[in-house]
Enzyme design. Sequence first.
Site, PDB file in Angstrom:
ATOM      1  N   LYS A 193     -12.900  16.193  13.374  1.00 54.42           N
ATOM      2  CA  LYS A 193     -13.785  15.116  14.139  1.00 54.42           C
ATOM      3  C   LYS A 193     -13.947  16.607  15.534  1.00 54.42           C
ATOM      4  CE  LYS A 193     -11.883  11.411  13.343  1.00 54.42           C
ATOM      5  NZ  LYS A 193     -10.919  12.035  12.706  1.00 54.42           N
ATOM      6  N   THR A 207       0.469  -1.183  -0.038  1.00 55.48           N
ATOM      7  CA  THR A 207      -0.078   0.024  -0.045  1.00 55.48           C
ATOM      8  C   THR A 207       0.823   1.484   0.386  1.00 55.48           C
ATOM      9  OG1 THR A 207      -0.354   0.218   2.683  1.00 55.48           O
ATOM     10  CG2 THR A 207      -1.868  -0.988   1.390  1.00 55.48           C
ATOM     11  N   GLU A 254      -5.699  -3.116  -1.751  1.00 54.64           N
ATOM     12  CA  GLU A 254      -6.583  -3.683  -0.529  1.00 54.64           C
ATOM     13  C   GLU A 254      -7.447  -4.673  -1.553  1.00 54.64           C
ATOM     14  OE1 GLU A 254      -5.814  -1.364   0.178  1.00 54.64           O
ATOM     15  OE2 GLU A 254      -4.869  -1.648   2.182  1.00 54.64           O
ATOM     16  N   TRP A 257     -18.406  14.994  13.038  1.00 51.30           N
ATOM     17  CA  TRP A 257     -18.486  14.483  11.642  1.00 51.30           C
ATOM     18  C   TRP A 257     -17.505  15.504  10.278  1.00 51.30           C
ATOM     19  CZ3 TRP A 257     -16.767   8.775  10.441  1.00 51.30           C
ATOM     20  CH2 TRP A 257     -16.294   8.176  11.518  1.00 51.30           C
TER      21      TRP A 257
HETATM   22  P1  AMP Z   1      -4.361   2.931  -2.709  1.00 50.41           P
HETATM   23  O1  AMP Z   1      -4.243   1.302  -1.987  1.00 50.41           O
HETATM   24  O2  AMP Z   1      -3.079   3.405  -2.634  1.00 50.41           O
HETATM   25  O3  AMP Z   1      -4.931   3.055  -4.246  1.00 50.41           O
HETATM   26  O4  AMP Z   1      -5.376   3.851  -2.412  1.00 50.41           O
HETATM   27  C1  AMP Z   1      -6.793   3.816  -1.880  1.00 50.41           C
HETATM   28  C2  AMP Z   1      -7.793   4.773  -1.468  1.00 50.41           C
HETATM   29  O5  AMP Z   1      -7.117   6.015  -2.376  1.00 50.41           O
HETATM   30  C3  AMP Z   1      -8.976   4.344  -0.886  1.00 50.41           C
HETATM   31  O6  AMP Z   1      -8.946   3.958   0.186  1.00 50.41           O
HETATM   32  C4  AMP Z   1      -9.701   5.491  -1.138  1.00 50.41           C
HETATM   33  O7  AMP Z   1      -9.082   6.528  -0.302  1.00 50.41           O
HETATM   34  C5  AMP Z   1      -9.042   6.642  -1.826  1.00 50.41           C
HETATM   35  N1  AMP Z   1      -9.773   6.217  -3.190  1.00 50.41           N
HETATM   36  C6  AMP Z   1      -9.589   5.214  -3.915  1.00 50.41           C
HETATM   37  N2  AMP Z   1     -10.529   5.374  -5.362  1.00 50.41           N
HETATM   38  C7  AMP Z   1     -11.528   7.167  -5.498  1.00 50.41           C
HETATM   39  C8  AMP Z   1     -12.580   7.695  -6.030  1.00 50.41           C
HETATM   40  N3  AMP Z   1     -12.751   7.146  -6.606  1.00 50.41           N
HETATM   41  N4  AMP Z   1     -12.437   8.788  -5.172  1.00 50.41           N
HETATM   42  C9  AMP Z   1     -11.683   9.568  -3.485  1.00 50.41           C
HETATM   43  N5  AMP Z   1     -10.890   7.975  -3.400  1.00 50.41           N
HETATM   44  C10 AMP Z   1     -10.475   7.469  -4.174  1.00 50.41           C
END
Ligand code: AMP
Length: 540
Positions: free
Chosen positions: A438, A182, A329, A443
């Site tokens: 918060k 990640t 994930e 929220w």
């Molecule tokens: P990653 O594992 O680097 O792809 O990051 C995943 C995270 O990116 C998710 O938990 C979201 O917080 C954010 N994310 C992914 N897709 C979107 C989307 N379409 N709109 C807003 N946030 C997103």
Amino acid sequence: MQGLMMDWQLTLPNLLERARMLHGRREIVSRTPAGMHRYTYKEYVERVDRLRGALTSLGVRPGDRVATFAWNSYRHFEVYFAVPCMGAVIHTLNVRLFPEQVVFIANHAEDSVVLVDATLLPVFQKIRSQLTTVKQVIVFPDDGKPVDPAVGLDYEALLAKAEPIRTAPPIDENAAAAMCYTSGTTGNPKGVVYSHRAIVLHTLAAVGADMMGLRGFDSMLAIVPLFHANAWGLPYAAVMVGAKMIWPGHFLQPADVSSLIESEKVTFVGGVPTIISALYQHLGENPGRYDISSLQKIMVGGAACPRSLMEGFRRDFGVWITHAWGMTETSPLGTFGNERPQLLELSPEQELNTRLKQGLPAPFVEIRIVDAEGRELPHDGVAFGELQVRGPWVVKAYHNDARNAEALMDGWFRTGDVATIDPEGYLQLVDRTKDVVKSGGEWISSVDLENAIMMHPGVLEAAVIGVAHPIWQERPLACVVTRPGVTLTAGDIIASIKSRFATWWLPNDVTFIDAVPKTSVGKFDKKVLREQFKDHRWPE
Ligand code: AMP
């Protein structure tokens, strides 16, 4: 019971063999430092076979981790299939991470071989001595230039002398095929392992007509890096259907992307909003310079799609951007903004609002939202809570990680995202649990505030963070980047969003900054801003 279907293993060699049998004449195009490189799937598959031979002779065995440190190219993509199709595990290292993070990840995954772009050697060489498990380094040569044997083996020389291996060993569908870490901004990166079965099922779902709808007719440009969540599954999907593939290398400037779309008649693009926004802006600044009329679908994800971007692409180029949500994930397909008949019943404004949501769950993916006590919240489009997800390609545990207990709740993966789900089933992200402000037990969505602020014509970017407050625990602080030559005051910003929010949602202060810091995959890095403004003095 009689008559059960055959127990067929869902593994990646099935996809590779399909490509060999059916897609031989389709093209794979890469932009490399030496110019454009083109070959066919037929040549691709033959080189994958040679690579399997080469890696076997170097001692790579099933289960071993083989890492890449490279941009999107045909060579990187050869490794992408060769490694899992010999029962080993491809581990794509994120070349944009800080060096110490790359060291941590490669050692944690126990990578035994690393394949590196020659152009990235200056970065890689600085960390090489700290990679404790790596036995071999192989270099994708910068064409024409020899590889220094003291640095690593020459990929092309290895392939030239390799004995091709055409068949895969027996592979259990639950065996690991790939892994990615990640890009999270807190703690050490976490390792996610993808099984063959998860990838195959993800691919089948992804290509569905109401999902990506990728077809053999398509010409697919994957701007999203191969090291970011399996490039969203695009490479597997393209191989399954036999789409033409275009790999941009590290040439990601909007002019490069625009010219690729034109020259390769790209129909399908996948990339994060920052890249697609830059593309849109560039096209607008250079009217008539590029013919992008081949473009049919743009998939964005990884961060929210800005309203102006979706609206603008539709208006100016007749293309609806498809908005998807996912995570490393979740392989990553979680939800997808697919088209459905209900959209036809909506006014243009309602339709845009719906398309801006993160979409509907992919087949076999289940989503729910829960409150702080873990109670499920209604799907009314209003209540928001932590998004949880489960399904065949959703992580069940991180690789060798002590944080697994907190990552899952009753078999549901806790995403750390905060969202609503509406009665039609659309997911809408509100924030990250770590970013939501918060305030006095309630929220406030930092994302909603940012989106509203970014609608101001003088604003280029805005990030809202929660900063400690003596009475309310936290209050929103807006960090705003103005467009070049524009001067704004805090009062201008607040006035522009006042009518959209309850008074207690409005930021207590606005600060002007030069740029919003970004993570390695181009997202706002609010951890940096929170640190920078942790002692911010609120106005009286
Ligand atoms: P990653 O594992 O680097 O792809 O990051 C995943 C995270 O990116 C998710 O938990 C979201 O917080 C954010 N994310 C992914 N897709 C979107 C989307 N379409 N709109 C807003 N946030 C997103």
